[in-house]
Design a protein around this motif. Structure first.
Motif, PDB file in Angstrom:
ATOM      1  N   UNK A  47      86.452 -16.284  35.103  1.00  0.00           N
ATOM      2  CA  UNK A  47      86.130 -16.379  36.530  1.00  0.00           C
ATOM      3  C   UNK A  47      86.831 -17.537  37.224  1.00  0.00           C
ATOM      4  N   UNK A  48      87.002 -18.655  36.540  1.00  0.00           N
ATOM      5  CA  UNK A  48      87.653 -19.811  37.175  1.00  0.00           C
ATOM      6  C   UNK A  48      89.154 -19.827  36.976  1.00  0.00           C
ATOM      7  N   UNK A  49      89.628 -19.051  35.998  1.00  0.00           N
ATOM      8  CA  UNK A  49      91.068 -19.025  35.740  1.00  0.00           C
ATOM      9  C   UNK A  49      91.596 -20.297  35.122  1.00  0.00           C
ATOM     10  N   UNK A  50      90.728 -21.061  34.491  1.00  0.00           N
ATOM     11  CA  UNK A  50      91.161 -22.283  33.813  1.00  0.00           C
ATOM     12  C   UNK A  50      90.493 -22.340  32.450  1.00  0.00           C
ATOM     13  N   UNK A  51      91.053 -23.139  31.570  1.00  0.00           N
ATOM     14  CA  UNK A  51      90.520 -23.250  30.211  1.00  0.00           C
ATOM     15  C   UNK A  51      89.235 -24.058  30.181  1.00  0.00           C
ATOM     16  N   UNK A  52      88.211 -23.494  29.531  1.00  0.00           N
ATOM     17  CA  UNK A  52      87.007 -24.270  29.235  1.00  0.00           C
ATOM     18  C   UNK A  52      87.362 -25.192  28.056  1.00  0.00           C
ATOM     19  N   UNK A  53      86.492 -26.114  27.667  1.00  0.00           N
ATOM     20  CA  UNK A  53      86.814 -27.006  26.545  1.00  0.00           C
ATOM     21  C   UNK A  53      87.156 -26.264  25.250  1.00  0.00           C
TER      22      UNK A  53
END
Length: 71
Positions: A47-53
């Motif tokens: 959903x955010x289009x970025x890597x989670x940790x």
């Protein structure tokens, strides 16, 4: 006890090299699949289009595997 003086044949060496190459390729491929599978299944990554940790860690593992496989 006598030492073995048998020389390694080129086909045996080729087999060893082929096995090592397949193992290395498998490791890189598996690391890439782990990252891609995670980002596909992780809601924050999707959903955010970025890597989670976790995705960031998996991406780093994939990068390290690729670098280790590069001569």
């Amino acid at each position: 006890m006598a030492e073995s003086t048998r020389a390694t044949t080129s086909s045996e060496e080729g087999s060893s090299v082929a096995r090592a190459l397949r193992a290395t390729t498998h490791t890189v491929d598996r690391a890439g699949r782990n990252f891609i599978d995670h980002t596909r299944d992780c809601a924050p990554c999707r959903t955010r289009g970025e890597d989670c940790p976790d995705a960031a860690s998996l991406r780093e593992i994939w990068r390290i595997a690729r670098e280790a496989a590069t001569p």
